[in-house]
Scaffold this motif. Structure first.
Motif, PDB file in Angstrom:
ATOM      1  N   ARG A  85       0.970  -1.144   0.017  1.00  0.00           N
ATOM      2  CA  ARG A  85       0.049   0.030  -0.034  1.00  0.00           C
ATOM      3  C   ARG A  85       0.850   1.446  -0.014  1.00  0.00           C
ATOM      4  O   ARG A  85       0.748   2.311  -0.754  1.00  0.00           O
ATOM      5  CB  ARG A  85      -0.849  -0.138   1.233  1.00  0.00           C
ATOM      6  CG  ARG A  85      -1.803   1.286   1.493  1.00  0.00           C
ATOM      7  CD  ARG A  85      -2.730   1.422   2.458  1.00  0.00           C
ATOM      8  NE  ARG A  85      -3.460   2.648   2.903  1.00  0.00           N
ATOM      9  CZ  ARG A  85      -4.462   2.786   3.194  1.00  0.00           C
ATOM     10  NH1 ARG A  85      -5.382   1.910   3.723  1.00  0.00           N
ATOM     11  NH2 ARG A  85      -4.937   3.986   3.320  1.00  0.00           N
ATOM     12  N   HIS A 134      -8.379  15.563  -2.814  1.00  0.00           N
ATOM     13  CA  HIS A 134      -6.898  16.010  -2.885  1.00  0.00           C
ATOM     14  C   HIS A 134      -6.903  17.466  -2.457  1.00  0.00           C
ATOM     15  O   HIS A 134      -7.553  18.366  -3.341  1.00  0.00           O
ATOM     16  CB  HIS A 134      -6.283  16.052  -4.232  1.00  0.00           C
ATOM     17  CG  HIS A 134      -6.011  14.513  -4.535  1.00  0.00           C
ATOM     18  ND1 HIS A 134      -5.144  13.786  -3.939  1.00  0.00           N
ATOM     19  CD2 HIS A 134      -6.624  13.775  -5.526  1.00  0.00           C
ATOM     20  CE1 HIS A 134      -4.988  12.521  -4.544  1.00  0.00           C
ATOM     21  NE2 HIS A 134      -5.994  12.519  -5.418  1.00  0.00           N
ATOM     22  N   ASP A 165       2.265   9.322  -5.783  1.00  0.00           N
ATOM     23  CA  ASP A 165       2.597  10.616  -5.149  1.00  0.00           C
ATOM     24  C   ASP A 165       3.812  11.361  -6.255  1.00  0.00           C
ATOM     25  O   ASP A 165       3.761  12.287  -6.358  1.00  0.00           O
ATOM     26  CB  ASP A 165       2.767  10.539  -3.942  1.00  0.00           C
ATOM     27  CG  ASP A 165       2.915  11.976  -3.294  1.00  0.00           C
ATOM     28  OD1 ASP A 165       2.023  12.718  -3.009  1.00  0.00           O
ATOM     29  OD2 ASP A 165       4.017  12.199  -2.399  1.00  0.00           O
ATOM     30  N   TYR A 204       1.218   4.035  -2.896  1.00  0.00           N
ATOM     31  CA  TYR A 204       0.919   5.392  -2.804  1.00  0.00           C
ATOM     32  C   TYR A 204       2.087   6.349  -3.121  1.00  0.00           C
ATOM     33  O   TYR A 204       2.069   7.512  -3.773  1.00  0.00           O
ATOM     34  CB  TYR A 204       0.749   5.838  -1.317  1.00  0.00           C
ATOM     35  CG  TYR A 204       0.556   7.411  -0.821  1.00  0.00           C
ATOM     36  CD1 TYR A 204      -0.342   8.249  -1.084  1.00  0.00           C
ATOM     37  CD2 TYR A 204       1.946   7.920  -0.302  1.00  0.00           C
ATOM     38  CE1 TYR A 204      -0.506   9.330  -0.756  1.00  0.00           C
ATOM     39  CE2 TYR A 204       1.708   9.217   0.015  1.00  0.00           C
ATOM     40  CZ  TYR A 204       0.794  10.103  -0.413  1.00  0.00           C
ATOM     41  OH  TYR A 204       0.571  11.493  -0.032  1.00  0.00           O
ATOM     42  N   THR A 205       3.292   5.940  -2.762  1.00  0.00           N
ATOM     43  CA  THR A 205       4.436   6.632  -3.154  1.00  0.00           C
ATOM     44  C   THR A 205       4.608   6.828  -4.594  1.00  0.00           C
ATOM     45  O   THR A 205       5.133   7.959  -4.965  1.00  0.00           O
ATOM     46  CB  THR A 205       5.639   6.409  -2.421  1.00  0.00           C
ATOM     47  OG1 THR A 205       5.700   4.818  -2.815  1.00  0.00           O
ATOM     48  CG2 THR A 205       5.757   6.354  -0.819  1.00  0.00           C
ATOM     49  N   GLU A 235      -7.251  11.358   2.086  1.00  0.00           N
ATOM     50  CA  GLU A 235      -6.065  11.980   2.789  1.00  0.00           C
ATOM     51  C   GLU A 235      -6.290  11.958   4.210  1.00  0.00           C
ATOM     52  O   GLU A 235      -5.226  12.176   5.084  1.00  0.00           O
ATOM     53  CB  GLU A 235      -5.871  13.393   2.313  1.00  0.00           C
ATOM     54  CG  GLU A 235      -5.513  13.176   0.785  1.00  0.00           C
ATOM     55  CD  GLU A 235      -5.126  14.747   0.200  1.00  0.00           C
ATOM     56  OE1 GLU A 235      -4.437  14.800  -0.882  1.00  0.00           O
ATOM     57  OE2 GLU A 235      -5.967  15.786   0.595  1.00  0.00           O
TER      58      GLU A 235
END
Length: 210
Positions: A13, A160, A21, A17-18, A181
C-alpha cells in the motif's frame, strides 16, 4: 507482487501511494517547465525508480515490464471512492450540473464513472491533456472557471487538498472530502467553504450552502 514486496519489508500500500505521489510531482514539474507529458506516461515510467527508492538494488531484476503493465491495468479498473455515485446523485437532484476535471486520461477516468453506473456526458469530462497544462497551475482551472461563471460562482470538490485549494484560489468555491487524505491540513492549504468526511456529506453541505 505483494509477497515479494513484503519479503523485502516493503508495504504494498505504501509503495502504491508513493508511486502515485511521486508521479504527481514529476508530472507537475514537467508541466511547469513547459515539458508536458500525460500522467499515464509519467506513471508507467516511474515504477522502477520507486522500487529503487524503496530499497531494491536491482529493480529491473526484481520486476518486469509485464508486472508494471499488470499494475497499471489494475489501476485503470479501480472503483470510485466510497459514496461517489451517491454524491453525484444528490447534487444532480438538487439541480447541479456535475463536471469532472482530471489530470488523468479521459478513457481511464471515464471508465471509473461507467463502472460505477454513473452517466457522465463526454462534454462534461475534461482532462489536462487537452490543453497540455497540468494542475495545480491556475491556467489549468481558469478556462473551466470562465465557462461556468456564466451561471454563477461554481464549486470545485476534490479529495486532494492541493487540488481543491488551487481551484479555490483561482475563483471556485471549495469543497474538500477527507475520504482519501484523512487530514485536511487547513493550516497549510487555507480555509474551505465545505469540509466533510464522506462524499455524500460533502454534497449535502454544498447543497445547504447554495
Amino acid at each position: 507482487m505483494g509477497d515479494k514486496l513484503r519479503a523485502e519489508g516493503i508495504k504494498p500500500r505504501l509503495l502504491g501511494y508513493t508511486w502515485i505521489d511521486a508521479t504527481e510531482r514529476e508530472y507537475t514539474y514537467m508541466s511547469l517547465s513547459g515539458n508536458y507529458k500525460p500522467f499515464s506516461v509519467v506513471f508507467q515510467a516511474m515504477f522502477f525508480r520507486m522500487l529503487w527508492q524503496a530499497g531494491i538494488s536491482e529493480p529491473r531484476q526484481f520486476a518486469t515490464d509485464e508486472d508494471v503493465q499488470f499494475l497499471i491495468d489494475a489501476h485503470d479498473k479501480e472503483p470510485m471512492r466510497p459514496g461517489a455515485a451517491e454524491c453525484i446523485s444528490k447534487l444532480r437532484d438538487a439541480g447541479f450540473t456535475v463536471w469532472a476535471f482530471t489530470a488523468g486520461d479521459l478513457k481511464r477516468v471515464g471508465g471509473y464513472f461507467k463502472s460505477a453506473g454513473v452517466d457522465l456526458p463526454s462534454e462534461n469530462l475534461l482532462s489536462c491533456d487537452t490543453r497540455g497544462v497540468g494542475k495545480p497551475s491556475p491556467e489549468a482551472y481558469r478556462p473551466l472557471l470562465e465557462q461556468l461563471q456564466k451561471h454563477g460562482q461554481p464549486w470545485f470538490a476534490a479529495a486532494h487538498m492541493w487540488d481543491v485549494s488551487a481551484a479555490r484560489r483561482t475563483g471556485f468555491k471549495g469543497a474538500y472530502c477527507t475520504v482519501f487524505e484523512k487530514e485536511p491540513l487547513l493550516e497549510l492549504f487555507g480555509d474551505m467553504e465545505v469540509v466533510a468526511d464522506t462524499l455524500p456529506e460533502m454534497a449535502d453541505k454544498i447543497i445547504s450552502m447554495s
